[in-house]
Design a protein around this motif. Structure first.
Motif, PDB file in Angstrom:
ATOM      1  N   MET A 342       0.832  -1.198   0.000  1.00 26.56           N
ATOM      2  CA  MET A 342       0.000   0.000   0.000  1.00 26.56           C
ATOM      3  C   MET A 342       0.870   1.253   0.000  1.00 26.56           C
ATOM      4  SD  MET A 342      -2.685  -1.376   2.856  1.00 26.56           S
ATOM      5  CE  MET A 342      -3.297   0.249   3.276  1.00 26.56           C
ATOM      6  N   GLY A 343       0.396   2.294  -0.689  1.00 29.95           N
ATOM      7  CA  GLY A 343       1.106   3.562  -0.702  1.00 29.95           C
ATOM      8  C   GLY A 343       2.395   3.483  -1.494  1.00 29.95           C
ATOM      9  N   GLY A 344       3.395   4.234  -1.072  1.00 27.58           N
ATOM     10  CA  GLY A 344       4.635   4.305  -1.828  1.00 27.58           C
ATOM     11  C   GLY A 344       4.450   5.155  -3.072  1.00 27.58           C
ATOM     12  N   PRO A 345       5.504   5.325  -3.859  1.00 22.40           N
ATOM     13  CA  PRO A 345       5.408   6.175  -5.046  1.00 22.40           C
ATOM     14  C   PRO A 345       4.626   5.512  -6.175  1.00 22.40           C
ATOM     15  CG  PRO A 345       7.544   5.112  -4.999  1.00 22.40           C
ATOM     16  CD  PRO A 345       6.844   4.738  -3.698  1.00 22.40           C
ATOM     17  N   LEU A 346       4.099   6.332  -7.054  1.00 30.36           N
ATOM     18  CA  LEU A 346       3.492   5.822  -8.284  1.00 30.36           C
ATOM     19  C   LEU A 346       4.582   5.351  -9.230  1.00 30.36           C
ATOM     20  CD1 LEU A 346       0.756   8.521  -8.999  1.00 30.36           C
ATOM     21  CD2 LEU A 346       0.382   6.158  -8.285  1.00 30.36           C
ATOM     22  N   PRO A 347       4.249   4.505 -10.194  1.00 33.31           N
ATOM     23  CA  PRO A 347       5.220   4.171 -11.231  1.00 33.31           C
ATOM     24  C   PRO A 347       5.665   5.431 -11.977  1.00 33.31           C
ATOM     25  CG  PRO A 347       3.320   2.699 -11.314  1.00 33.31           C
ATOM     26  CD  PRO A 347       2.967   3.798 -10.362  1.00 33.31           C
ATOM     27  N   ARG A 348       6.769   5.334 -12.686  1.00 28.94           N
ATOM     28  CA  ARG A 348       7.214   6.468 -13.499  1.00 28.94           C
ATOM     29  C   ARG A 348       6.172   6.750 -14.578  1.00 28.94           C
ATOM     30  NH1 ARG A 348      10.106   6.340 -18.036  1.00 28.94           N
ATOM     31  NH2 ARG A 348      10.848   4.218 -17.656  1.00 28.94           N
TER      32      ARG A 348
END
Length: 503
Positions: A342-348
């Protein structure tokens, strides 16, 4: 909480025909309408008991009796000898992949879905708010609904949520989506995608049997374990972990017309000092769906932790809880280990490879919900794909990737996700008492706000208003938590919002 919050299909009706009812009656019934007498229950269970145990809650030695069965669809297969070229190739035949394939193919676009076993029944469990599936025209894919949900804050306080909750029938949902794919000409290929290569206007998927499939756009819908999607930031996600069982029991204490969204009570750990201390720091709750007095889905859940809570710890807490509730598990019909990043950065964004489902960042960072949102986003992404590949201009390459990615993640959605991630980071800092106080205040908000938050449909301004309202409804200790524990997550959120806005 897609298991979270999550769900399963019932066992074959020939095995236990009396146990599952397919719908909630449209008229009110007495609280114990579905309950059998204790003597009748004992007779039923004595005739069906398998691998029973004499200790309350000591069910860890029981094995699930039913395994998911493969579907019996007659799929249109793609044969390597056809040398077919597709416009869209989707890796993965889970809910996200099949839903997108169905939606894209509606536009007459040639689609191929690649999966090691496209006919296998989806292993995860899915629960949704009924209004979400009704808005999508998927209400016929729910095989059980509850008119209300409830949240146990502690032994003396319970929140009753006037919002219908439903269990998704994996079999019904997959059949409906597959039938749409078949009627729209989607092809399926049974193999594992091993490698993806990109050229300026074309990409290819190399499968484990040596076959190469080519298309204008590749979409990764293969789930959290995929290594195909690229990130340009450290993936510091939290984890939701849970252990769930569909169980036949002697009896249970829950109302049949209410599903238990969260049970934060910890009185069951009174004689378990180690578990009590651990639960105080990294709390878990019970998620329960009662079908009748003898059949219930039970799931002990860590909403979010970093690092992930031990799976065995979750199971031990579940044993203690069921023993305290007097729930004797006689048979386990299905079980599930649920692990959701859950959460963390979005893909590039953008990149040459598109994603949907677990690989795309659509999991709600504060709850773990994903299925309903994925079902909602698929038509939007499909429309963007059709606008490019279905037009006479045939927009491909970088323009295609940018338009498709931005259809899923427009700037406002990215900003909203930062807010949801802020919620997750706040929850990570709360102990059990702080978590109880948080949800006590959260479910005191106007239904528009707590429902909108859980369903990811509030605007950024509405989310800001929700924050102020939540602070107003919070107790003084909860406000102290917010003031002392939220500055760092808040600063991180504001920094990320600034970067997104500039970008």
């Amino acid at each position: 909480m897609d298991t979270h919050f999550m769900l399963f299909s019932p066992p074959p009706p020939t095995k236990i025909p009396q146990l599952i009812r397919s719908a909630t009656p449209s008229f009110p019934l007495p609280k114990n309408h579905y309950r059998t007498s204790s003597s009748t229950s004992r007779k039923i269970l004595s005739s069906n008991r398998i691998n029973s145990t004499s200790k309350f809650g000591n069910f860890l030695n029981l094995k699930p009796e039913y395994q998911p069965e493969a579907s019996d669809f007659d799929l249109p297969w793609c044969h390597p000898s056809d040398r077919a070229r597709f416009e869209v190739i989707i890796i993965g035949a889970g809910p996200a992949g099949i839903r997108l394939a169905e939606q894209v193919s509606c536009y007459g676009i040639k689609v191929c879905c690649v999966d090691p076993d496209p006919l296998s029944l989806w292993p995860n469990n899915y629960g949704v708010w009924v209004d979400e599936f009704e808005n999508l025209g998927l209400e016929d894919c729910l095989d059980k609904t509850w008119p209300m949900a409830c949240v146990y804050i502690d032994d003396s306080k319970t929140k009753y949520l006037d919002r219908c909750y439903g269990r998704v029938s994996r079999k019904k949902l997959k059949r409906k989506l597959i039938e749409g794919c078949v009627s729209n000409g989607v092809r399926f290929y049974k193999a594992k995608a091993m490698q993806i290569e990109h050229k300026e206007f074309e990409s290819s998927v190399l499968c484990d049997d040596g076959t190469e499939l080519k298309g204008s756009l590749i979409v990764d819908a293969s789930g959290f374990g995929s290594n195909f999607i690229e990130y340009d930031k450290v993936r510091n996600y939290g984890c939701q972990i849970a252990h769930g069982i569909l169980a036949q029991v002697d009896d249970h204490p829950f109302d049949l017309d209410k599903m238990v969204l969260m049970d934060w009570r910890d009185s069951h750990l009174g004689n378990e000092p180690y578990l009590r201390a651990s639960n105080s720091r990294f709390p878990t709750f019970l998620y329960a769906m009662p079908f009748n007095s003898n059949l219930i889905f039970l799931e002990e859940t860590s909403l979010v932790s970093r690092p992930v809570l031990s799976y065995m710890e979750v199971k031990r807490r579940m044993v203690a809880r069921l023993r305290h509730l007097g729930i004797r598990v006689n048979r386990i019909l299905e079980d599930e280990k649920c692990l959701i990043p859950m959460g963390g950065p979005l893909p590039r964004i953008p990149q040459n490879l598109m994603a949907i489902g677990g690989t795309s960042g659509v999991v709600h960072p504060s709850t773990g919900y994903m299925v309903a949102r994925t079902m909602t986003l698929a038509p939007i992404v499909a429309a963007a794909i059709a606008e490019c590949l279905g037009s006479t201009r045939m927009i491909r390459g970088k323009q295609l990737y940018a338009r498709v990615w931005n259809s899923m993640w427009p700037i406002e959605s990215r900003l909203n996700r930062e807010f949801y991630s802020f919620g997750m980071e706040t929850l990570l800092k709360l102990d059990l008492d702080g978590t109880k106080r948080f949800f006590d205040a959260f479910f005191d908000l106007k239904p528009y706000y707590w429902q909108g938050f859980l369903s990811s449909r509030l605007t950024f301004k509405e989310l800001a208003w929700l924050s102020m309202s939540l602070f107003g409804h919070a107790s003084n200790p909860s406000r102290f938590d917010i003031v002392t524990k939220c500055p760092v997550p808040l600063a991180k959120m504001m920094g990320n919002i600034a970067l997104e806005s500039i970008g």
